[in-house]
Design a protein around this motif. Structure first.
Motif, PDB file in Angstrom:
ATOM      1  N   TYR A 156     -15.107   3.958 -32.655  1.00  0.00           N
ATOM      2  CA  TYR A 156     -15.495   4.103 -33.660  1.00  0.00           C
ATOM      3  C   TYR A 156     -16.744   5.226 -34.421  1.00  0.00           C
ATOM      4  O   TYR A 156     -17.214   5.407 -33.637  1.00  0.00           O
ATOM      5  N   PRO A 157     -16.203   5.646 -35.664  1.00  0.00           N
ATOM      6  CA  PRO A 157     -16.760   6.792 -35.933  1.00  0.00           C
ATOM      7  C   PRO A 157     -18.749   5.944 -36.573  1.00  0.00           C
ATOM      8  O   PRO A 157     -19.027   5.252 -36.417  1.00  0.00           O
ATOM      9  N   VAL A 158     -19.413   6.769 -36.698  1.00  0.00           N
ATOM     10  CA  VAL A 158     -21.529   6.969 -36.085  1.00  0.00           C
ATOM     11  C   VAL A 158     -21.341   6.960 -37.641  1.00  0.00           C
ATOM     12  O   VAL A 158     -21.365   8.052 -38.057  1.00  0.00           O
ATOM     13  N   VAL A 159     -22.445   5.705 -38.449  1.00  0.00           N
ATOM     14  CA  VAL A 159     -23.366   6.716 -39.325  1.00  0.00           C
ATOM     15  C   VAL A 159     -25.138   6.264 -38.863  1.00  0.00           C
ATOM     16  O   VAL A 159     -25.018   5.477 -38.891  1.00  0.00           O
ATOM     17  N   TYR A 160     -25.636   7.256 -39.435  1.00  0.00           N
ATOM     18  CA  TYR A 160     -27.098   6.333 -38.345  1.00  0.00           C
ATOM     19  C   TYR A 160     -27.512   6.789 -40.373  1.00  0.00           C
ATOM     20  O   TYR A 160     -27.419   7.869 -41.153  1.00  0.00           O
ATOM     21  N   LEU A 161     -29.259   6.084 -40.040  1.00  0.00           N
ATOM     22  CA  LEU A 161     -29.496   5.963 -41.458  1.00  0.00           C
ATOM     23  C   LEU A 161     -30.826   5.877 -41.423  1.00  0.00           C
ATOM     24  O   LEU A 161     -31.602   5.806 -39.858  1.00  0.00           O
ATOM     25  N   ARG A 245     -16.324  15.142 -36.611  1.00  0.00           N
ATOM     26  CA  ARG A 245     -15.437  14.509 -38.011  1.00  0.00           C
ATOM     27  C   ARG A 245     -15.877  13.012 -38.032  1.00  0.00           C
ATOM     28  O   ARG A 245     -15.784  12.621 -38.901  1.00  0.00           O
ATOM     29  N   HIS A 246     -16.552  12.531 -37.513  1.00  0.00           N
ATOM     30  CA  HIS A 246     -16.678  10.562 -37.009  1.00  0.00           C
ATOM     31  C   HIS A 246     -17.990  10.551 -37.098  1.00  0.00           C
ATOM     32  O   HIS A 246     -18.071   9.148 -36.933  1.00  0.00           O
ATOM     33  N   ARG A 247     -19.033  11.620 -37.039  1.00  0.00           N
ATOM     34  CA  ARG A 247     -20.596  11.316 -37.669  1.00  0.00           C
ATOM     35  C   ARG A 247     -20.744  11.850 -38.783  1.00  0.00           C
ATOM     36  O   ARG A 247     -20.126  12.589 -39.517  1.00  0.00           O
ATOM     37  N   ASP A 268     -22.950  20.996 -36.597  1.00  0.00           N
ATOM     38  CA  ASP A 268     -21.453  20.967 -35.402  1.00  0.00           C
ATOM     39  C   ASP A 268     -21.987  19.151 -34.919  1.00  0.00           C
ATOM     40  O   ASP A 268     -20.839  19.323 -34.033  1.00  0.00           O
ATOM     41  N   GLU A 269     -22.438  18.714 -35.077  1.00  0.00           N
ATOM     42  CA  GLU A 269     -22.652  17.175 -35.152  1.00  0.00           C
ATOM     43  C   GLU A 269     -21.910  16.095 -36.272  1.00  0.00           C
ATOM     44  O   GLU A 269     -21.946  15.296 -36.024  1.00  0.00           O
ATOM     45  N   VAL A 374     -14.407  10.270 -45.712  1.00  0.00           N
ATOM     46  CA  VAL A 374     -14.214  11.667 -45.218  1.00  0.00           C
ATOM     47  C   VAL A 374     -14.043  11.338 -43.391  1.00  0.00           C
ATOM     48  O   VAL A 374     -13.793  12.179 -43.327  1.00  0.00           O
ATOM     49  N   PHE A 375     -14.652  10.312 -43.673  1.00  0.00           N
ATOM     50  CA  PHE A 375     -13.992   9.941 -41.457  1.00  0.00           C
ATOM     51  C   PHE A 375     -12.333   9.956 -42.026  1.00  0.00           C
ATOM     52  O   PHE A 375     -12.001  10.890 -40.690  1.00  0.00           O
TER      53      PHE A 375
END
Length: 381
Positions: A156-161, A245-247, A268-269, A374-375
């Motif tokens: 899964y992609p990841v969203v950091y808050l 691409r998935h963060r 790059d991250e 975006v992902f």
């Protein structure tokens, strides 16, 4: 200008995100004011007056506190208040436990939304003594079905808050930000592909400090902690799509500054930045960075963004409320600077809110759906 369109979000989700909780009601502080005035009248007419005066003062203080909360939208419900009190000293902690039931534990965080579309919430402590971060309460919101054997090989992609500064905490996105409730509804209406959300602790154990997510000389190195330690830990512990691409990285207020600065330093991250109530200049940075001109320049996006080189494309969503003109101006300035550098940037203005959690909560669906877009399609040309 380059923009990433935000797909339509179900009205039910948007109404939920804008809805105020019972403890945010204006009637609470209005009632407290009325009681304070009534008690003052009693104090004038009745002797002895001391008890009536003390009661009136307590009601006036309660009116001030509840009025601020009604404006800021920080404490919505009784469980939210219980969680907040549990972060205080022994007396407040005991009151919080009495109001909210069993204390949170790493293995069993306080129950939040349940049901087939509710996220699965895990809590872990990511300490990093090498970077002067003694502990880090991190909440991970896993998508429904994450633990199903049928999805054992799915990533899964990841969203950091990031929380706000000062006196912020990773719990804020669970309570004031209502991330679990928003995710639950987005999944229920099939408006969001499954993703992992990580609520990061960038307090370095001192929530009263306005660290701004910086690598502080002779202090906590929070940018390094997030971009290296936290990301690496999450990728190792959970089934993530472990590539830029998935963060996505986001935050509110001071956390939005941290997300912008760290995200631009680590293209790059992270492929997307999700910024609500944004800043593009340091607050306490001069003091934190010891007045070092090179460090100040390297950590002031308002200045370095204008000439920055982008080895990777990034997509940015900035959100603000109509009541916060400074936020709107800042969001527009950041978007214009990104457009000038050929990057995708979109500004979303929420009607009727200010520089408060009301705006962060109301715009969270837009932030998450933007990241999802975006992902799926990439950050830009």
């Amino acid at each position: 200008m380059v923009n990433v369109p935000i797909p339509s979000i179900p009205d039910e989700v948007l109404r939920h995100a804008r809805k105020t909780g019972p403890l945010e009601s204006h009637w609470i502080w209005i009632t407290c004011i009325a009681l304070a005035l009534a008690l003052m009248v009693v104090a004038i007419r009745v002797r002895p007056r001391r008890r009536a005066v003390i009661a009136a003062m307590c009601c006036a203080l309660l009116a001030a506190v509840t009025g601020i909360n009604s404006y800021a939208g920080y404490v919505r419900t009784l469980p939210d208040l219980a969680r907040l009190l549990q972060r205080g000293g022994p007396p407040l902690r005991a009151l919080g436990l009495a109001l909210g039931g069993p204390e949170d534990t790493p293995a069993a965080p306080r129950p939040l939304p349940t049901g087939p579309t509710a996220p699965i919430i895990e809590r872990l402590d990511i300490a990093d003594p090498a970077n002067a971060v003694p502990s880090g309460r991190t909440y991970v919101l896993l998508p429904p079905g994450y633990t199903d054997p049928a999805n054992a090989n799915r990533r899964y992609p990841v969203v950091y808050l990031v929380h706000g500064y000062p006196y912020g905490s990773p719990e804020d996105w669970l309570a004031a930000g209502d991330a679990p409730g928003t995710l639950q509804l987005l999944y229920q209406y099939h408006a969001l592909a499954p993703m992992i959300m990580v609520n990061v602790d960038l307090t370095a154990g001192q929530s009263s400090r306005d660290w701004e997510g910086l690598d502080v000389p002779s202090g906590p190195r929070l940018e390094t902690y997030l971009s290296q330690t936290v990301v690496t830990t999450i990728d190792h512990r959970f089934r993530t799509l472990a590539d830029r691409r998935h963060r996505a990285l986001g935050g509110m207020s001071g956390g939005a500054f941290a997300a912008l600065n760290i995200g631009l330093h680590h293209l790059d991250e992270f492929t997307a930045l999700l910024l609500t109530l944004p800043y593009d200049a340091l607050g306490d940075g001069d003091r934190l960075l010891g007045g070092n001109p090179a460090l100040l320049a390297a950590n002031t996006p308002r200045d370095y963004l204008r000439t920055m080189t982008f080895p990777h494309h990034v997509a940015v969503l900035l959100t603000a409320g109509t009541g916060a003109r400074t936020d709107i101006a800042t969001a527009t300035r950041i978007a214009d600077a990104l457009h000038d550098r050929g990057q995708a940037a979109t500004v979303h203005i929420e009607q009727g809110f200010n520089h408060t959690w009301h705006t962060a909560r109301a715009t969270l669906p837009h932030l998450l759906v933007f990241a999802d877009q975006v992902f799926a399609h990439g950050a830009g040309p």
